[in-house]
Design an enzyme around this catalytic site. Structure first.
Site, PDB file in Angstrom:
ATOM      1  N   SER A  87       0.948  -1.084   0.034  1.00  0.00           N
ATOM      2  CA  SER A  87      -0.003   0.451  -0.080  1.00  0.00           C
ATOM      3  C   SER A  87       0.731   1.131  -0.166  1.00  0.00           C
ATOM      4  CB  SER A  87      -0.654  -0.263   1.469  1.00  0.00           C
ATOM      5  OG  SER A  87      -1.584   1.299   1.599  1.00  0.00           O
TER       6      SER A  87
ATOM      7  N   TYR B 193      -2.184  -0.065  11.041  1.00  0.00           N
ATOM      8  CA  TYR B 193      -2.263  -0.740   9.717  1.00  0.00           C
ATOM      9  C   TYR B 193      -1.457  -0.629   8.434  1.00  0.00           C
ATOM     10  CZ  TYR B 193      -3.972  -0.949   4.673  1.00  0.00           C
ATOM     11  OH  TYR B 193      -4.938  -0.736   3.312  1.00  0.00           O
TER      12      TYR B 193
HETATM   13  N1  NAP Z   1      -9.034  -0.045  -0.678  1.00  0.00           N
HETATM   14  C1  NAP Z   1      -7.704   0.660  -1.103  1.00  0.00           C
HETATM   15  O1  NAP Z   1      -7.857   2.246  -1.027  1.00  0.00           O
HETATM   16  C2  NAP Z   1      -6.334  -0.486  -0.959  1.00  0.00           C
HETATM   17  C3  NAP Z   1      -5.277   0.310  -0.881  1.00  0.00           C
HETATM   18  C4  NAP Z   1      -3.577  -0.491  -0.640  1.00  0.00           C
HETATM   19  C5  NAP Z   1      -3.557  -1.864  -0.436  1.00  0.00           C
HETATM   20  N2  NAP Z   1      -5.157  -1.889  -0.733  1.00  0.00           N
HETATM   21  C6  NAP Z   1      -5.254  -3.330   0.187  1.00  0.00           C
HETATM   22  O2  NAP Z   1      -6.018  -3.906  -1.167  1.00  0.00           O
HETATM   23  C7  NAP Z   1      -6.487  -5.582  -0.465  1.00  0.00           C
HETATM   24  C8  NAP Z   1      -7.323  -5.836  -1.021  1.00  0.00           C
HETATM   25  O3  NAP Z   1      -8.512  -4.463  -0.728  1.00  0.00           O
HETATM   26  P1  NAP Z   1      -9.555  -4.275  -1.249  1.00  0.00           P
HETATM   27  O4  NAP Z   1      -9.224  -2.463  -1.651  1.00  0.00           O
HETATM   28  O5  NAP Z   1      -9.684  -5.103  -2.435  1.00  0.00           O
HETATM   29  O6  NAP Z   1     -10.922  -4.118  -0.578  1.00  0.00           O
HETATM   30  P2  NAP Z   1     -12.107  -5.711  -0.100  1.00  0.00           P
HETATM   31  O7  NAP Z   1     -12.670  -5.083  -1.522  1.00  0.00           O
HETATM   32  O8  NAP Z   1     -12.389  -5.758   1.201  1.00  0.00           O
HETATM   33  O9  NAP Z   1     -11.471  -7.193  -0.853  1.00  0.00           O
HETATM   34  C9  NAP Z   1     -10.661  -8.032   0.329  1.00  0.00           C
HETATM   35  C10 NAP Z   1     -10.598  -8.603   0.235  1.00  0.00           C
HETATM   36  O10 NAP Z   1      -9.999  -9.545   1.493  1.00  0.00           O
HETATM   37  C11 NAP Z   1     -11.114 -11.274   1.873  1.00  0.00           C
HETATM   38  N3  NAP Z   1     -10.450 -11.511   2.501  1.00  0.00           N
HETATM   39  C12 NAP Z   1     -11.216 -10.678   4.130  1.00  0.00           C
HETATM   40  N4  NAP Z   1     -10.987 -11.303   5.037  1.00  0.00           N
HETATM   41  C13 NAP Z   1     -10.501 -12.788   4.237  1.00  0.00           C
HETATM   42  C14 NAP Z   1     -10.132 -13.796   5.472  1.00  0.00           C
HETATM   43  N5  NAP Z   1      -9.631 -13.754   6.791  1.00  0.00           N
HETATM   44  N6  NAP Z   1      -9.406 -14.925   4.391  1.00  0.00           N
HETATM   45  C15 NAP Z   1      -9.828 -14.884   3.097  1.00  0.00           C
HETATM   46  N7  NAP Z   1      -9.801 -13.929   2.787  1.00  0.00           N
HETATM   47  C16 NAP Z   1     -10.257 -12.752   3.338  1.00  0.00           C
HETATM   48  C17 NAP Z   1     -12.277 -10.514   1.142  1.00  0.00           C
HETATM   49  O11 NAP Z   1     -13.491 -11.544   0.900  1.00  0.00           O
HETATM   50  P3  NAP Z   1     -14.374 -12.311   2.191  1.00  0.00           P
HETATM   51  O12 NAP Z   1     -14.874 -11.317   3.025  1.00  0.00           O
HETATM   52  O13 NAP Z   1     -14.455 -13.190   1.290  1.00  0.00           O
HETATM   53  O14 NAP Z   1     -13.090 -13.298   2.735  1.00  0.00           O
HETATM   54  C18 NAP Z   1     -12.682  -9.938   0.252  1.00  0.00           C
HETATM   55  O15 NAP Z   1     -12.072 -11.234  -1.169  1.00  0.00           O
HETATM   56  C19 NAP Z   1      -5.853  -5.637   0.484  1.00  0.00           C
HETATM   57  O16 NAP Z   1      -4.691  -6.269   1.562  1.00  0.00           O
HETATM   58  C20 NAP Z   1      -6.088  -3.815   1.306  1.00  0.00           C
HETATM   59  O17 NAP Z   1      -5.250  -3.392   2.482  1.00  0.00           O
HETATM   60  C21 NAP Z   1      -6.738  -0.937  -0.502  1.00  0.00           C
END
Ligand code: NAP
Length: 224
Positions: free
Chosen positions: A136, A148
């Site tokens: 990130s 975080y």
């Molecule tokens: N959105 C942003 O601004 C941003 C920026 C930088 C980095 N990120 C990173 O990007 C990654 C993906 O996030 P996103 O933005 O795509 O958010 P998201 O749409 O909320 O996706 C999160 C994913 O992680 C899965 N997950 C959560 N807990 C889990 C568990 N215990 N076991 C297996 N899967 C799990 C969720 O699926 P289930 O709930 O079905 O398990 C979902 O598929 C994360 O690592 C986040 O920190 C996000």
């Protein structure tokens, strides 16, 4: 030529789901790992035979190992793994942060990444494969009291170390580092920020680079 294979954690939503769509469009077979079996099944219905739903909790090493073993059994091997599952915190900062919530987040954002890596490594070694980790922008700069952000500093540090380790067998490691992305990670839409498809394109850029070229990090920020 047989399709290459990519195992994705956090594939039920956001960046993971967008990456699955982009990879299948480029001819990859994808293993979709997340807890929401219904969402994974819906994605399989959309993507067809190229996608396999592998429901499980990324915080559980045995669950990730079993899912990767099943994916390898059904496809013949593993070319790449994307340790992408992650979560944020409801309260930012150390003073007001909740230790139990920190523990749940660290189990996923830190241990979950280790479990993907540990479970995938023997298979990646066999194919000189590629590991990608979702870091990130919060893992590249200091944000007041952000636990975080510190979990993402782990991802960036570990990703660099893995790059060195994987070089020993001709493998590659990439950290994907986005700023704010419009996904269900947030409770409200962020239409003027990065879209999940932008991040998926960065993942495919790293994955499809010539074998001689390791993309160590892709850092993406919203223009606005
Ligand atoms: N959105 C942003 O601004 C941003 C920026 C930088 C980095 N990120 C990173 O990007 C990654 C993906 O996030 P996103 O933005 O795509 O958010 P998201 O749409 O909320 O996706 C999160 C994913 O992680 C899965 N997950 C959560 N807990 C889990 C568990 N215990 N076991 C297996 N899967 C799990 C969720 O699926 P289930 O709930 O079905 O398990 C979902 O598929 C994360 O690592 C986040 O920190 C996000």
């Amino acid at each position: 030529m047989a399709s290459k294979t990519l195992f994705i954690t956090g594939a039920s939503s956001g960046i993971g789901a967008a990456t699955a769509r982009a990879a299948v469009a480029e001819g990859w077979r994808v293993g979709l790992f997340a807890r929401s079996a219904d969402k994974l099944q819906a994605l399989v219905a959309e993507l067809g035979e190229a996608a396999i739903a592998l429901p499980g909790d990324a915080g559980d090493f045995d669950a990730q190992s079993a899912a990767i073993a099943e994916f390898v059994k059904r496809t013949g091997g593993l070319d790449a793994a994307f340790a992408n599952a992650g979560t944020g915190l409801s309260a930012a900062g150390t003073e007001v942060g909740d230790p139990e919530e920190w523990e749940r987040m660290i189990r996923l954002n830190v241990l979950g990444v280790l479990w993907t890596t540990k479970a995938a490594m023997p298979h990646l070694k066999a194919r000189r494969g590629h590991l990608l980790l979702t870091g990130s922008a919060a893992g590249r700069r200091h944000i007041s009291g952000s636990v975080y952000g510190a979990s993402k500093w782990f991802v960036h540090g570990y990703g660099g170390n893995l790059s060195e380790e994987m070089k020993e067998f001709g493998g590659r490691c990439t950290v994907i580092a986005p700023g704010m992305v419009d996904t269900p990670f947030f409770d409200t839409p962020k239409p003027d920020k990065l879209q999940a498809e932008d991040v998926a394109r960065a993942v495919l850029f790293a994955l499809t680079a010539e074998p001689r070229c390791t993309v160590n990090e892709v850092f993406l920020m919203p223009t606005q």
